[in-house]
Design an enzyme around this catalytic site. Sequence first.
Site, PDB file in Angstrom:
ATOM      1  N   GLY A  78      27.837  49.862 -52.024  1.00 17.02           N
ATOM      2  CA  GLY A  78      27.742  48.731 -50.917  1.00 17.02           C
ATOM      3  C   GLY A  78      26.812  48.949 -50.055  1.00 17.02           C
ATOM      4  O   GLY A  78      25.339  49.368 -50.224  1.00 17.02           O
ATOM      5  N   CYS A  79      26.209  48.194 -49.153  1.00 18.16           N
ATOM      6  CA  CYS A  79      25.271  48.254 -47.745  1.00 18.16           C
ATOM      7  C   CYS A  79      24.655  49.534 -47.910  1.00 18.16           C
ATOM      8  O   CYS A  79      26.122  50.723 -47.056  1.00 18.16           O
ATOM      9  CB  CYS A  79      26.343  47.708 -46.379  1.00 18.16           C
ATOM     10  SG  CYS A  79      25.675  47.384 -44.934  1.00 18.16           S
TER      11      CYS A  79
END
Length: 231
Positions: free
Chosen positions: A56-57
């Site tokens: 993810g981020c």
Amino acid sequence: MRKYRKRWIAVIVLLLLAVFLVPEGYAYLTQRSGGSEAVTEEDIPEGYETAVFAGGCFWCMEPPFEKLKGVKEAVSGYTGGHTETPTYKEVSAGDTGHVEAVQVYYDPDVLSYSDLLEVFIRQVDPTDAGGQFVDRGSSYTTGIFYKSEDQRKKAEAFLASQQDSGRFTEEIVTPIQEAGAFYRAEEYHQDYYKKNKLRYEYYRGNSGRDDYLEKTWGEDRDVDLPYKAEP
């Protein structure tokens, strides 16, 4: 006059909220750059090995690795796509096939690849095929990108053991793929958690990541590994 003043106040308030509520959008709008840069073998510190993880981020994936003794750096970047030197805008739009990832440089005399796998799994929801937490879309999906056959075998055995552990009630969907080109993301993304501490903490605290990890791992969330001293 009073009416216009109220409008300007409203605009200023909205801009201030955007700084904290949409940190990645703020970074893109205020600090654009020409794109990413390909990482070469010459960029890898001498004596260190490389591990590549998508969770993810990438802002949230740097700190767990960089606080470990034996880790030189966790570089935020893009991998797994079909274009060269993609920009953040292109990747986040899903046009290039890349995912946000971190390339970790680690000292094998201090940490093993298996240690890093233990850290990785404690940062993500490996059962989510649509993104990670508040961030949705293909560029935010998880992945393990192996640099050698030894890493591949260890990653496959590790995910199989996690599936059999009973900790995850749904199927683990994190793919294991051979590592390809890795592109270092724009400089404002590097060490974002240090450069923009308040925005990072606000974003992370409202992303749902820590709530999930605490619920899933509880007392087992931290790995028994050597950590760097706090600055």
